[in-house]
Design an enzyme around this catalytic site. Structure first.
Site, PDB file in Angstrom:
ATOM      1  N   ASP A  59     -55.319 -14.055   2.637  1.00 35.65           N
ATOM      2  CA  ASP A  59     -55.503 -14.693   1.154  1.00 35.65           C
ATOM      3  C   ASP A  59     -54.656 -13.855   0.246  1.00 35.65           C
ATOM      4  O   ASP A  59     -53.974 -12.953   0.502  1.00 35.65           O
ATOM      5  CB  ASP A  59     -57.034 -14.589   0.852  1.00 35.65           C
ATOM      6  CG  ASP A  59     -57.542 -13.059   1.258  1.00 35.65           C
ATOM      7  OD1 ASP A  59     -56.502 -12.074   1.563  1.00 35.65           O
ATOM      8  OD2 ASP A  59     -58.809 -12.912   1.020  1.00 35.65           O
ATOM      9  N   ASN A 115     -71.041  -9.785  -0.245  1.00 38.77           N
ATOM     10  CA  ASN A 115     -72.011 -11.049  -0.283  1.00 38.77           C
ATOM     11  C   ASN A 115     -71.874 -12.008   1.055  1.00 38.77           C
ATOM     12  O   ASN A 115     -72.104 -13.198   1.017  1.00 38.77           O
ATOM     13  CB  ASN A 115     -71.653 -11.846  -1.593  1.00 38.77           C
ATOM     14  CG  ASN A 115     -70.138 -12.169  -1.540  1.00 38.77           C
ATOM     15  OD1 ASN A 115     -69.366 -11.952  -0.483  1.00 38.77           O
ATOM     16  ND2 ASN A 115     -69.546 -12.958  -2.696  1.00 38.77           N
ATOM     17  N   HIS A 163     -68.862 -13.004   2.305  1.00 43.35           N
ATOM     18  CA  HIS A 163     -67.370 -13.628   2.167  1.00 43.35           C
ATOM     19  C   HIS A 163     -66.418 -13.243   3.158  1.00 43.35           C
ATOM     20  O   HIS A 163     -66.337 -12.103   3.637  1.00 43.35           O
ATOM     21  CB  HIS A 163     -66.811 -13.888   0.764  1.00 43.35           C
ATOM     22  CG  HIS A 163     -66.100 -12.648   0.250  1.00 43.35           C
ATOM     23  ND1 HIS A 163     -66.409 -12.027  -1.055  1.00 43.35           N
ATOM     24  CD2 HIS A 163     -65.019 -11.943   0.863  1.00 43.35           C
ATOM     25  CE1 HIS A 163     -65.480 -11.080  -1.174  1.00 43.35           C
ATOM     26  NE2 HIS A 163     -64.725 -10.942  -0.331  1.00 43.35           N
ATOM     27  N   GLU A 209     -66.189 -17.826  -0.790  1.00 45.37           N
ATOM     28  CA  GLU A 209     -67.223 -17.171  -1.301  1.00 45.37           C
ATOM     29  C   GLU A 209     -68.240 -18.195  -0.810  1.00 45.37           C
ATOM     30  O   GLU A 209     -68.184 -19.124  -0.273  1.00 45.37           O
ATOM     31  CB  GLU A 209     -67.055 -17.237  -2.654  1.00 45.37           C
ATOM     32  CG  GLU A 209     -65.790 -16.468  -3.076  1.00 45.37           C
ATOM     33  CD  GLU A 209     -66.256 -14.963  -3.512  1.00 45.37           C
ATOM     34  OE1 GLU A 209     -67.025 -14.569  -2.783  1.00 45.37           O
ATOM     35  OE2 GLU A 209     -65.726 -14.227  -4.354  1.00 45.37           O
TER      36      GLU A 209
HETATM   37  C1  GLP Z   1     -61.445  -8.882  -0.467  1.00 47.06           C
HETATM   38  C2  GLP Z   1     -60.761  -9.625   0.518  1.00 47.06           C
HETATM   39  C3  GLP Z   1     -61.472  -9.677   1.940  1.00 47.06           C
HETATM   40  C4  GLP Z   1     -62.238  -8.395   2.279  1.00 47.06           C
HETATM   41  C5  GLP Z   1     -63.146  -7.827   1.269  1.00 47.06           C
HETATM   42  C6  GLP Z   1     -63.985  -6.693   1.629  1.00 47.06           C
HETATM   43  O1  GLP Z   1     -62.483  -9.718  -1.320  1.00 47.06           O
HETATM   44  N1  GLP Z   1     -60.428 -10.877   0.155  1.00 47.06           N
HETATM   45  O2  GLP Z   1     -60.746 -10.119   2.941  1.00 47.06           O
HETATM   46  O3  GLP Z   1     -62.646  -8.371   3.414  1.00 47.06           O
HETATM   47  O4  GLP Z   1     -62.362  -7.780  -0.003  1.00 47.06           O
HETATM   48  O5  GLP Z   1     -62.988  -5.635   1.018  1.00 47.06           O
HETATM   49  P1  GLP Z   1     -63.234  -4.019   1.511  1.00 47.06           P
HETATM   50  O6  GLP Z   1     -62.994  -3.984   2.745  1.00 47.06           O
HETATM   51  O7  GLP Z   1     -62.660  -3.344   0.513  1.00 47.06           O
HETATM   52  O8  GLP Z   1     -64.909  -3.772   1.257  1.00 47.06           O
END
Ligand code: GLP
Length: 247
Positions: A67, A136, A138, A143
């Site tokens: 992404d 959440n 995702h 989402e």
């Molecule tokens: C973002 C990314 C996800 C990632 C998520 C969790 O939203 N798009 O790919 O898994 O954050 O991030 P973190 O690892 O910082 O908790």
């Protein structure tokens, strides 16, 4: 789903890097699906260490990231392109032209989504997809919603996600509101999937994703339908799975 339980973040990072390293050794021209966020940073550091020790060669590896924020350029230090450069690509011998990330600056949503889907199919699909997980549930930026989206699409980020990601920006107002993301269909097409999770904040998402109903309300729950998923998660992230006697 195979759940690999580890003690803490450093052990999660070492185990995840070992799995990715095995993929690189077994298939030197593998297509890696890569993720951002704070969770994979330790995994990338371990891969860099292995590269520096002469154990890994990235010269034929190709990659496709999950992404990118819409509106951010690759040289913006909050973009995922910048994240990948500073946390992995600049430190190993991967060829820049072998790396792929949605173009956050393409204003033409339909064109960018089509382009990225065709990038993935031209690569021949993803061999190993690395995933973090949002609080959440995702994955990528898929989402919670009414339906699973198959291909690359542009999403409006939820308030939850904007809040969670605000820690990387000076103010919450600077967090982009939209992002391009691979769809759950793209993710599910990977031959193997490695999801990593660390910390109490992920416990509910991990529990619902692994043991709850498969529902677009918890996007990662669709992984239950994939035949080759590894979850490397630490004690805190697995705490609800344990108290509910699922593991
Ligand atoms: C973002 C990314 C996800 C990632 C998520 C969790 O939203 N798009 O790919 O898994 O954050 O991030 P973190 O690892 O910082 O908790």
């Amino acid at each position: 789903m195979r759940i690999i339980q580890v003690k803490d973040y450093p052990e999660m990072s070492r185990k995840a890097a070992n799995i990715i390293a095995a993929q690189i050794i077994l298939k030197p021209d593998a297509v890696l699906g890569l993720a951002t966020g704070s969770t994979p940073i330790g995994t990338y550091q371990n891969l860099i260490d292995k590269y520096n020790q002469g154990e890994l060669d990235f010269s034929e590896i190709r990659s496709a990231n999950l992404d990118e924020y819409k509106g951010l350029s690759a040289d913006n230090d909050q973009s995922y392109a910048y994240f990948m450069a500073t946390n992995l690509f600049d430190h190993v011998n991967i060829k820049k032209e072998h790396t792929n990330i949605p173009n956050g600056l393409n204003e033409n949503i339909e064109e960018e989504c089509k382009r990225y889907d065709s990038v993935i199919s031209t690569l021949g699909g993803v061999d190993l997809q690395l995933l973090g997980i949002g609080n959440n549930g995702h994955i990528g930026f898929n989402e919670p919603g009414d339906a699973f989206q198959t291909g690359t699409h542009c999403v409006k980020l939820t308030d939850d996600t904007i809040k969670a990601n605000a820690r990387f920006f000076e103010t919450i107002d600077e967090v982009p509101k939209y992002a391009y993301t691979m769809g759950t269909g793209n993710i599910m097409s990977a031959k193997a999937i490695l999801l990593i999770a660390s910390g109490e904040a992920k416990a509910e998402a991990v529990y619902k994703s692994c043991f709850g109903p498969v529902t677009p309300e918890v996007p990662a729950s669709i992984l239950q339908l994939h035949s080759n998923v590894f979850i490397v998660a630490d004690e805190a992230a697995l705490s609800l799975c344990r108290t509910n006697n699922c593991i």
